[in-house]
Design a protein around this motif. Structure first.
Motif, PDB file in Angstrom:
ATOM      1  N   ALA A  17      41.282   9.692  -6.302  1.00  0.00           N
ATOM      2  CA  ALA A  17      42.663  10.138  -5.612  1.00  0.00           C
ATOM      3  C   ALA A  17      43.830   9.391  -6.367  1.00  0.00           C
ATOM      4  CB  ALA A  17      42.421   9.743  -4.222  1.00  0.00           C
ATOM      5  N   ASP A  18      43.712   7.997  -6.672  1.00  0.00           N
ATOM      6  CA  ASP A  18      44.807   7.248  -6.970  1.00  0.00           C
ATOM      7  C   ASP A  18      45.035   7.554  -8.342  1.00  0.00           C
ATOM      8  OD1 ASP A  18      46.671   5.134  -7.087  1.00  0.00           O
ATOM      9  OD2 ASP A  18      45.309   3.890  -8.432  1.00  0.00           O
ATOM     10  N   TYR A  19      43.966   7.832  -9.433  1.00  0.00           N
ATOM     11  CA  TYR A  19      44.145   8.350 -10.707  1.00  0.00           C
ATOM     12  C   TYR A  19      44.962   9.751 -10.594  1.00  0.00           C
ATOM     13  CZ  TYR A  19      42.797   9.682 -15.472  1.00  0.00           C
ATOM     14  OH  TYR A  19      42.811   9.818 -16.807  1.00  0.00           O
ATOM     15  N   PHE A  20      44.822  10.623 -10.098  1.00  0.00           N
ATOM     16  CA  PHE A  20      45.181  11.832 -10.141  1.00  0.00           C
ATOM     17  C   PHE A  20      46.548  12.074  -9.262  1.00  0.00           C
ATOM     18  CE2 PHE A  20      40.836  13.180 -11.362  1.00  0.00           C
ATOM     19  CZ  PHE A  20      41.394  13.737 -12.742  1.00  0.00           C
ATOM     20  N   GLY A  21      46.907  11.030  -8.566  1.00  0.00           N
ATOM     21  CA  GLY A  21      47.907  11.080  -7.532  1.00  0.00           C
ATOM     22  C   GLY A  21      47.701  11.730  -6.470  1.00  0.00           C
ATOM     23  N   TRP A  22      46.452  12.044  -5.666  1.00  0.00           N
ATOM     24  CA  TRP A  22      46.106  13.024  -4.691  1.00  0.00           C
ATOM     25  C   TRP A  22      45.962  12.096  -3.404  1.00  0.00           C
ATOM     26  CZ3 TRP A  22      41.819  16.309  -7.281  1.00  0.00           C
ATOM     27  CH2 TRP A  22      42.437  17.260  -8.297  1.00  0.00           C
ATOM     28  N   GLU A  23      45.731  12.747  -2.290  1.00  0.00           N
ATOM     29  CA  GLU A  23      45.404  12.124  -1.150  1.00  0.00           C
ATOM     30  C   GLU A  23      43.911  11.713  -1.319  1.00  0.00           C
ATOM     31  OE1 GLU A  23      47.168  10.873   1.354  1.00  0.00           O
ATOM     32  OE2 GLU A  23      49.110  11.502   1.121  1.00  0.00           O
ATOM     33  N   THR A  24      43.651  10.571  -0.550  1.00  0.00           N
ATOM     34  CA  THR A  24      42.112  10.207  -0.696  1.00  0.00           C
ATOM     35  C   THR A  24      41.147  11.036   0.096  1.00  0.00           C
ATOM     36  OG1 THR A  24      42.653   7.872  -1.009  1.00  0.00           O
ATOM     37  CG2 THR A  24      40.347   8.334  -0.392  1.00  0.00           C
ATOM     38  N   TRP A  25      41.759  11.504   1.318  1.00  0.00           N
ATOM     39  CA  TRP A  25      41.072  12.370   2.006  1.00  0.00           C
ATOM     40  C   TRP A  25      40.494  13.769   1.559  1.00  0.00           C
ATOM     41  CZ3 TRP A  25      42.971  17.394   3.013  1.00  0.00           C
ATOM     42  CH2 TRP A  25      44.274  17.523   2.835  1.00  0.00           C
ATOM     43  N   LEU A  26      41.334  14.089   0.557  1.00  0.00           N
ATOM     44  CA  LEU A  26      41.143  15.631  -0.355  1.00  0.00           C
ATOM     45  C   LEU A  26      40.154  15.206  -1.053  1.00  0.00           C
ATOM     46  CD1 LEU A  26      42.031  18.434  -0.954  1.00  0.00           C
ATOM     47  CD2 LEU A  26      43.352  17.481  -2.898  1.00  0.00           C
ATOM     48  N   VAL A  27      40.037  14.526  -1.761  1.00  0.00           N
ATOM     49  CA  VAL A  27      38.774  14.164  -2.888  1.00  0.00           C
ATOM     50  C   VAL A  27      37.668  13.862  -2.208  1.00  0.00           C
ATOM     51  CG1 VAL A  27      38.027  12.336  -4.557  1.00  0.00           C
ATOM     52  CG2 VAL A  27      40.510  13.157  -4.632  1.00  0.00           C
ATOM     53  N   ARG A  28      37.707  12.959  -1.138  1.00  0.00           N
ATOM     54  CA  ARG A  28      36.472  12.993   0.015  1.00  0.00           C
ATOM     55  C   ARG A  28      35.821  14.413   0.129  1.00  0.00           C
ATOM     56  NH1 ARG A  28      39.045   8.446   3.238  1.00  0.00           N
ATOM     57  NH2 ARG A  28      38.642   6.478   1.763  1.00  0.00           N
ATOM     58  N   ILE A  29      36.729  15.318   0.755  1.00  0.00           N
ATOM     59  CA  ILE A  29      36.299  16.658   1.179  1.00  0.00           C
ATOM     60  C   ILE A  29      35.610  17.487   0.024  1.00  0.00           C
ATOM     61  CG2 ILE A  29      37.232  18.779   1.959  1.00  0.00           C
ATOM     62  CD1 ILE A  29      39.058  17.388   3.677  1.00  0.00           C
ATOM     63  N   LEU A  30      36.412  17.447  -1.095  1.00  0.00           N
ATOM     64  CA  LEU A  30      35.609  17.912  -2.364  1.00  0.00           C
ATOM     65  C   LEU A  30      34.340  17.303  -2.651  1.00  0.00           C
ATOM     66  CD1 LEU A  30      38.998  18.064  -4.729  1.00  0.00           C
ATOM     67  CD2 LEU A  30      37.875  20.083  -3.233  1.00  0.00           C
ATOM     68  N   VAL A  31      34.371  16.208  -2.504  1.00  0.00           N
ATOM     69  CA  VAL A  31      32.838  15.412  -3.080  1.00  0.00           C
ATOM     70  C   VAL A  31      31.891  16.032  -1.954  1.00  0.00           C
ATOM     71  CG1 VAL A  31      31.563  13.310  -2.984  1.00  0.00           C
ATOM     72  CG2 VAL A  31      33.788  13.530  -4.267  1.00  0.00           C
ATOM     73  N   VAL A  32      32.377  15.704  -0.515  1.00  0.00           N
ATOM     74  CA  VAL A  32      31.128  16.127   0.556  1.00  0.00           C
ATOM     75  C   VAL A  32      30.919  17.827   0.443  1.00  0.00           C
ATOM     76  CG1 VAL A  32      30.925  16.515   3.049  1.00  0.00           C
ATOM     77  CG2 VAL A  32      31.901  14.113   1.958  1.00  0.00           C
ATOM     78  N   SER A  33      31.935  18.429   0.035  1.00  0.00           N
ATOM     79  CA  SER A  33      31.692  19.975  -0.014  1.00  0.00           C
ATOM     80  C   SER A  33      30.799  20.144  -1.028  1.00  0.00           C
ATOM     81  CB  SER A  33      32.884  20.861  -0.209  1.00  0.00           C
ATOM     82  OG  SER A  33      33.940  20.605   0.951  1.00  0.00           O
ATOM     83  N   GLY A  34      31.002  19.569  -2.421  1.00  0.00           N
ATOM     84  CA  GLY A  34      30.234  19.838  -3.529  1.00  0.00           C
ATOM     85  C   GLY A  34      28.656  19.384  -2.927  1.00  0.00           C
ATOM     86  N   VAL A  35      28.429  18.298  -2.362  1.00  0.00           N
ATOM     87  CA  VAL A  35      27.107  17.738  -1.913  1.00  0.00           C
ATOM     88  C   VAL A  35      26.633  18.934  -1.142  1.00  0.00           C
ATOM     89  CG1 VAL A  35      25.696  16.180  -1.029  1.00  0.00           C
ATOM     90  CG2 VAL A  35      27.582  15.316  -2.483  1.00  0.00           C
ATOM     91  N   LEU A  36      27.212  19.253  -0.109  1.00  0.00           N
ATOM     92  CA  LEU A  36      26.747  20.233   1.112  1.00  0.00           C
ATOM     93  C   LEU A  36      26.576  21.825   0.514  1.00  0.00           C
ATOM     94  CD1 LEU A  36      28.800  19.137   4.082  1.00  0.00           C
ATOM     95  CD2 LEU A  36      26.414  18.546   3.366  1.00  0.00           C
ATOM     96  N   LEU A  37      27.259  22.064  -0.652  1.00  0.00           N
ATOM     97  CA  LEU A  37      26.750  23.280  -1.246  1.00  0.00           C
ATOM     98  C   LEU A  37      25.995  23.394  -2.285  1.00  0.00           C
ATOM     99  CD1 LEU A  37      30.722  24.520  -1.331  1.00  0.00           C
ATOM    100  CD2 LEU A  37      28.923  25.015   0.180  1.00  0.00           C
ATOM    101  N   GLY A  38      25.366  22.414  -2.354  1.00  0.00           N
ATOM    102  CA  GLY A  38      23.921  22.311  -3.255  1.00  0.00           C
ATOM    103  C   GLY A  38      24.242  21.802  -4.599  1.00  0.00           C
ATOM    104  N   MET A  39      25.259  21.233  -4.885  1.00  0.00           N
ATOM    105  CA  MET A  39      25.688  20.397  -6.307  1.00  0.00           C
ATOM    106  C   MET A  39      25.036  19.011  -6.229  1.00  0.00           C
ATOM    107  SD  MET A  39      29.298  22.127  -7.196  1.00  0.00           S
ATOM    108  CE  MET A  39      29.918  23.511  -6.038  1.00  0.00           C
ATOM    109  N   GLY A  40      23.914  18.786  -6.204  1.00  0.00           N
ATOM    110  CA  GLY A  40      23.413  17.390  -6.028  1.00  0.00           C
ATOM    111  C   GLY A  40      23.828  16.459  -6.995  1.00  0.00           C
ATOM    112  N   TRP A  41      24.332  17.185  -8.089  1.00  0.00           N
ATOM    113  CA  TRP A  41      24.773  16.062  -9.307  1.00  0.00           C
ATOM    114  C   TRP A  41      25.996  15.488  -8.897  1.00  0.00           C
ATOM    115  CZ3 TRP A  41      29.749  17.845 -11.051  1.00  0.00           C
ATOM    116  CH2 TRP A  41      29.861  19.215 -10.550  1.00  0.00           C
TER     117      TRP A  41
END
Length: 146
Positions: free
Chosen positions: A25-49
């Protein structure tokens, strides 16, 4: 955008597990909560990588040393010119975010911070004006002329 990005670090002091999401999030200048949501969504949607990438980043990325956030005092009016609050107000920069996912302060909070800075500067200006218009300043100036 011509903004040059720095290096990618993980920030454990701002993170929940290892600070990887905070670093991204710091690297891209985004809010941390947004990156966390994207990662958790990716894991829950079956993207185990996502889990594999997160663990790899945990071990590969260096830690970034981050200074703890300075808390500002709400009442600054009675402070002397050498107070830590004054130094903090003069050195602190305000970054306003234009979009909700960008890092920075919301405009309302930025306005509050700028208003607080101006109140402190006004108090200092009043002290200077009081001294310059005082008889003590006139006497001191006459003594220095001798």
């Amino acid at each position: 955008m011509n903004k040059r990005r720095g290096e990618l670090f993980r920030i454990p002091s701002k993170g929940k597990i290892a600070g990887v999401c905070a670093g991204v999030a710091d690297y891209f200048g985004w809010e941390t909560w947004l990156v966390r949501i994207l990662v958790v969504s990716g894991v829950l949607l079956g993207m185990g990588w996502f889990i594999v990438i997160y663990i790899a980043a945990w071990f590969i990325l260096d830690k970034k040393a981050v200074l703890k956030d300075k808390s500002t005092a709400s009442h600054v009016q009675g402070q002397s010119t050498d107070s830590p609050v004054q130094e903090e107000l003069s050195s602190e920069s305000i970054k306003v975010k234009a979009r909700i996912w960008q890092a920075g302060e919301p405009p309302k909070q930025a306005f509050h911070d700028i208003s607080r800075k101006f109140k402190v500067m006004e108090q200092e200006l009043r002290k200077i004006e009081r001294y310059v218009t005082s008889p003590e300043f006139t006497v001191s100036r006459e003594i220095n002329k001798l």
